[in-house]
Design a protein around this motif. Structure first.
Motif, short mmCIF file in Angstrom:
data_model
loop_
_atom_site.label_atom_id
_atom_site.label_comp_id
_atom_site.label_asym_id
_atom_site.label_seq_id
_atom_site.Cartn_x
_atom_site.Cartn_y
_atom_site.Cartn_z
N ALA A 1 38.01 55.24 40.96
CA ALA A 1 37.01 56.45 40.80
C ALA A 1 38.02 56.92 39.95
N THR A 2 39.44 56.51 40.26
CA THR A 2 40.48 57.40 38.95
C THR A 2 40.30 56.96 37.86
N GLY A 3 39.87 56.13 37.70
CA GLY A 3 40.11 54.98 36.55
C GLY A 3 41.69 54.42 36.76
N GLN A 4 41.78 54.05 37.34
CA GLN A 4 43.39 53.09 38.18
C GLN A 4 43.59 51.64 38.39
N ILE A 5 42.55 51.20 38.69
CA ILE A 5 42.28 50.02 38.45
C ILE A 5 41.74 49.19 37.84
N THR A 6 42.56 47.75 38.00
CA THR A 6 42.83 46.76 37.20
C THR A 6 41.07 45.13 37.12
N ILE A 7 40.84 45.33 36.10
CA ILE A 7 39.55 44.81 35.78
C ILE A 7 40.02 42.91 36.75
N HIS A 8 40.33 42.85 36.97
CA HIS A 8 41.45 41.45 37.59
C HIS A 8 41.04 41.58 38.63
N LYS A 9 40.73 43.20 39.36
CA LYS A 9 40.61 43.76 41.14
C LYS A 9 39.37 44.42 41.21
N LEU A 10 38.51 44.36 39.92
CA LEU A 10 37.23 44.68 39.85
C LEU A 10 36.35 42.91 39.94
N GLN A 11 37.04 42.25 39.51
CA GLN A 11 36.03 40.94 39.41
C GLN A 11 36.09 40.61 40.93
N LYS A 12 37.12 40.50 42.10
CA LYS A 12 37.84 40.39 42.53
C LYS A 12 36.51 40.50 43.97
N VAL A 13 36.39 41.93 44.11
CA VAL A 13 35.85 43.18 44.69
C VAL A 13 34.02 42.98 44.29
N GLY A 14 33.96 42.26 43.13
CA GLY A 14 31.99 41.73 42.79
C GLY A 14 32.56 40.68 43.20
N LYS A 15 33.29 39.11 43.32
CA LYS A 15 33.03 38.23 44.01
C LYS A 15 32.80 38.28 45.17
N ALA A 16 33.16 39.65 46.17
CA ALA A 16 32.83 39.95 47.58
C ALA A 16 31.98 40.41 47.91
N LEU A 17 31.40 41.49 46.71
CA LEU A 17 30.12 41.58 46.95
C LEU A 17 29.22 40.57 46.66
N ASN A 18 29.48 39.63 46.10
CA ASN A 18 28.22 38.42 45.43
C ASN A 18 27.38 39.47 44.24
N MET A 19 28.21 39.96 43.73
CA MET A 19 28.23 40.51 41.30
C MET A 19 28.92 39.94 41.78
N LYS A 20 28.67 40.24 39.71
CA LYS A 20 29.94 39.83 38.52
C LYS A 20 29.92 41.41 37.66
N LEU A 21 31.34 41.15 37.89
CA LEU A 21 31.72 42.34 36.68
C LEU A 21 30.95 42.46 35.62
#
Length: 153
Positions: free
Chosen positions: A66-86
């Motif tokens: 939410a504050t823009g301090q997350i890595t792309i790698h972390k977003l990819q991992k969360v996306g995979k966990a949510l069955n989504m792609k970044l």
């Protein structure tokens, strides 16, 4: 533009063509992770289990996104966990990369030509507007052909 750069620009413009005209996406206030997780009616604990993280770690991930301090790698991992792609990328505001280069080359050429014209005018050697515009066009074409690094100064 040199052939190598010209080919690269054409290929990139071709790849980005499908995104042209796409609506600008507004990031939800609490971020995508929180918004999607709650829309799926998934708890932080449930997402944490999928990520092998604690509820507190998931909360921090959501806050960082939410504050823009997350890595792309972390977003990819969360996306995979949510069955989504970044989906991630940049789309030129001026339709194509070639247009972006044309605009920058014209700006740089105008700056150079008008600076030179000002000096010449002070020395009583000014030229007509028609010749100024022709000089700008010629110089802009040369700048694009050479793909000068000064294009982005």
């Amino acid at each position: 533009m040199r052939n190598k750069h010209k080919l690269l620009i054409e290929q990139l413009d071709s790849k980005l063509a499908e995104f042209r005209g796409a609506a600008t996406v507004t990031i939800p206030e609490k971020g995508w992770i929180h918004t999607i997780r709650t829309a799926l009616n998934m708890t932080m604990d449930q997402l944490g289990t999928k990520l092998n993280k604690t509820k507190g770690a998931v909360q921090k991930i959501e806050e960082r996104e939410a504050t823009g301090q997350i890595t792309i790698h972390k977003l990819q991992k969360v996306g995979k966990a949510l069955n989504m792609k970044l989906v991630y990328g940049f789309v030129p505001e001026d339709e194509t990369i070639e247009n972006l280069i044309n605009i920058q080359a014209e700006k740089l050429a105008r700056k150079i030509v008008l600076r030179t014209h000002q000096t010449m005018t002070l020395e009583d050697q000014g030229i007509s507007d028609k010749k100024i515009n022709a000089s700008i066009t010629d110089l802009a074409n040369e700048i694009k052909r050479e793909m000068r690094k000064s294009l982005w100064d």
